[in-house]
Scaffold this active site. Structure first.
Site, mmCIF file in Angstrom:
data_model
loop_
_atom_site.group_PDB
_atom_site.id
_atom_site.type_symbol
_atom_site.label_atom_id
_atom_site.label_comp_id
_atom_site.label_asym_id
_atom_site.label_seq_id
_atom_site.Cartn_x
_atom_site.Cartn_y
_atom_site.Cartn_z
ATOM 1 C CG HIS A 5 -46.179 76.598 16.098
ATOM 2 N ND1 HIS A 5 -45.414 75.464 16.286
ATOM 3 C CD2 HIS A 5 -45.373 77.518 15.489
ATOM 4 C CE1 HIS A 5 -44.198 75.688 15.799
ATOM 5 N NE2 HIS A 5 -44.149 76.921 15.323
ATOM 6 C CG HIS A 58 -46.278 81.809 14.586
ATOM 7 N ND1 HIS A 58 -47.107 81.431 13.554
ATOM 8 C CD2 HIS A 58 -45.121 81.097 14.421
ATOM 9 C CE1 HIS A 58 -46.496 80.524 12.813
ATOM 10 N NE2 HIS A 58 -45.287 80.317 13.313
ATOM 11 C CD GLU A 70 -39.017 70.972 -13.227
ATOM 12 O OE1 GLU A 70 -38.516 70.822 -14.363
ATOM 13 O OE2 GLU A 70 -39.397 72.078 -12.772
ATOM 14 C CG HIS A 118 -29.707 70.970 -18.533
ATOM 15 N ND1 HIS A 118 -29.569 72.318 -18.271
ATOM 16 C CD2 HIS A 118 -30.991 70.802 -18.925
ATOM 17 C CE1 HIS A 118 -30.709 72.945 -18.511
ATOM 18 N NE2 HIS A 118 -31.594 72.046 -18.912
#
Length: 535
Positions: free
Chosen positions: A26, A260, A407, A469
């Site tokens: 890149h 890129h 999280e 859960h």
């Protein structure tokens, strides 16, 4: 042409040549971002190439890890001990210059990056660690822990959700020694960012409580340095938005997505060299650049000399604190844990999350450099340390971290705290939400760092919360990660032993899988857990 400009062009050309030789890589970011990276490393960043592990160095994180040749070119030119032969072996098996930067593999790399946004969150963790340890050890007449954390992000990093989570927390906490460079080149793999990313990044970060400074020309090194100086005076974290041209110097491709993630091609590389007035042989750096860099490196080394003198005075005035700091850095607290009075004492049947809480309170008194927290779940995960205080916007001296409902960023920030050095860091959440944490857990395993994850509410025993859960496949998922400890203790004794394993592992992260429901306690369990399995 000034020596500064020639060195900037050296970064561009070395990056382009290495990528061309590998026929992979890149070049766009290194060529467009070279001025800001060089200005930071040569003029404002505190580091010593002759001692890359100097503890009070500024940290630099290339969050946009695909631009790795920018970092390798810097490490070579700044005499970090990365020889030209390694640049020639870019992206080759077993070379010191892999496609994305790898912590522990190449000198001077602070963290493994590549999955976009992870490095940004790591940098937040490093800045938290610096602030926490400076509160602990600095004196009015001796700031022995006084460094900045810098990160370089791109448009891709800022589109990732983890970056939003981490930036929001950093602004809330007021991490004033965090400075992030935004390489704003308006290009991603698929083309212009207009197709998917039109938000006002400046307003977004201002809403996060960040200082935002805009540099209109990515080649203006004077403006870039002025922005860094201004950032250092802010009471907030700072985003320096630098308007760059991706692939600058290759007139045929610059400013387009074509540059890129693909080599320039031999003809375009030759045209780039002509545009930049570069007439050296391939992988040859002019003597004017190498002579200039020797002067720069000598000046950088003098910064550590000044710190060494400061620390020598600190040791004389504050011998107890100096000794404790060394103990934090060398992890001196673990060996005697199994002999800690009352370490295995317990009574009654209880959930292992409760057992973990009881063990953690003992550890918090025996291991002063332990630090951690939860994603708004400390009361449920039982992961707070009583009497250790909270790390808050008003007070950075507390050991209990509050990540909010974040999280993904939490797991990456904990990696940053661990990478910084001096701390034993953990984070906590419901086991089922390891889905959100997995990328950072995997990177911890790749880097070989001993991050600790408290994962509670294991199994279908969570009952009324229902299937959303209930972790079913998650144990298998984590156990499939190479170099990752997964321990599912059956009672208090095994939980205490599991914590010892987690704290004593030098190069392996550990997940403690803990129950919500009460479990029977056994007399015959405990240290045999260190074997991994036993009858």
């Amino acid at each position: 042409m000034s020596a500064d400009q020639k060195t900037i062009n050296a970064i561009r050309i070395l990056s382009a040549e290495a990528i061309q030789k590998a026929n992979s890589g890149h070049p766009g970011l290194p060529m467009g971002g070279a001025p800001m990276a060089y200005t930071l490393w040569a003029k404002q960043m505190k580091h010593n190439p002759k001692n890359p592990n100097w503890f009070d160095r500024d940290r630099f994180v290339l969050s946009a890890g695909h631009g790795s040749m920018l970092l390798y070119s810097l490490l070579h030119l700044f005499e970090y001990g990365l020889p030209m032969e390694d640049l020639k072996e870019f992206r080759q098996l077993n070379s010191k210059t892999p496609g994305h930067p790898e912590f522990g593999h190449t000198v001077g790399i602070e963290t493994t990056t590549g999955p976009l946004g992870q490095g940004m969150a790591n940098a937040v963790g490093m800045a938290m660690a610096e602030s926490y340890m400076s509160e602990k050890f600095n004196k009015a007449d001796a700031k022995i822990i006084d460094h900045y954390t810098y990160a370089l992000v791109g448009d891709g990093c800022l589109q990732e959700g983890i970056t939003s989570e981490a930036a929001s927390l950093a602004g809330t906490l007021g991490l004033s020694k965090l400075v992030v460079f935004y390489d704003s080149n308006h290009i991603t793999i698929e083309g212009s960012t207009d197709i998917s990313f039109r938000e006002n990044v400046k307003m977004r970060f201002e809403a996060y409580n960040w200082e935002v400074i805009v540099v209109a020309d990515g080649n203006d090194v004077v403006a870039i340095e002025a922005a860094i100086v201004k950032a250092k005076s802010s009471s907030k974290p700072t985003l320096i938005k630098v308007e760059t041209i991706i692939g600058y110097g290759c007139e045929a491709k610059q400013g387009t997505h074509d540059i890129h993630g693909a080599p320039l091609g031999k003809d375009h590389l030759a045209e780039t060299k002509a545009f930049l007035n570069w007439d050296s042989e391939p992988f040859e750096v002019p003597s004017e650049v190498t002579d200039h860099m020797k002067t720069v490196v000598a000046e950088l080394g003098a910064k550590e000399d000044d710190w060494n003198a400061l620390y020598a005075d600190y040791k004389t005035k504050y011998p107890a604190e100096a000794k404790e700091l060394m103990s934090w850095l060398e992890n001196d607290y673990v060996d005697g844990l199994l002999d800690l009075e009352g370490y295995f004492d317990h009574s009654g049947d209880k959930a292992t999350r409760v057992s973990s809480f009881e063990v953690l309170q003992k550890l918090s008194k025996a291991v002063p450099n332990i630090i951690g927290g939860a994603a708004d779940l400390a009361p449920s995960t039982k992961s707070n340390m009583v009497d250790r205080g909270d790390f808050s916007p008003e007070d950075h001296s507390g050991s209990n971290l509050h990540f909010g409902v974040r999280e993904h960023a939490m797991a990456a920030i904990i990696n940053g705290l661990t990478l910084h050095g001096g701390l034993k860091a953990y984070c906590a959440g419901f086991f089922v939400f390891s889905d959100y944490m997995k990328p950072s857990m995997r990177l911890a395993a790749l880097m070989g760092i001993p991050t600790i994850y408290i994962m509670t509410h294991d199994s279908i025993g969570v009952g009324e919360d229902g299937p959303t859960h209930q972790p079913i496949e998650h144990l298998l998922m984590l156990r499939s990660i190479p170099n990752f400890n997964v321990i599912r203790p059956c009672d208090y004794n095994e939980t205490a032993a599991a914590w010892y394993v987690a704290l004593s592992s030098p190069a392996t992260p550990t997940a403690l899988i803990l129950s919500r429901q009460n479990l029977k306690q056994y007399d015959t369990t405990g240290l045999d857990l260190l074997k991994g399995a036993y009858i």
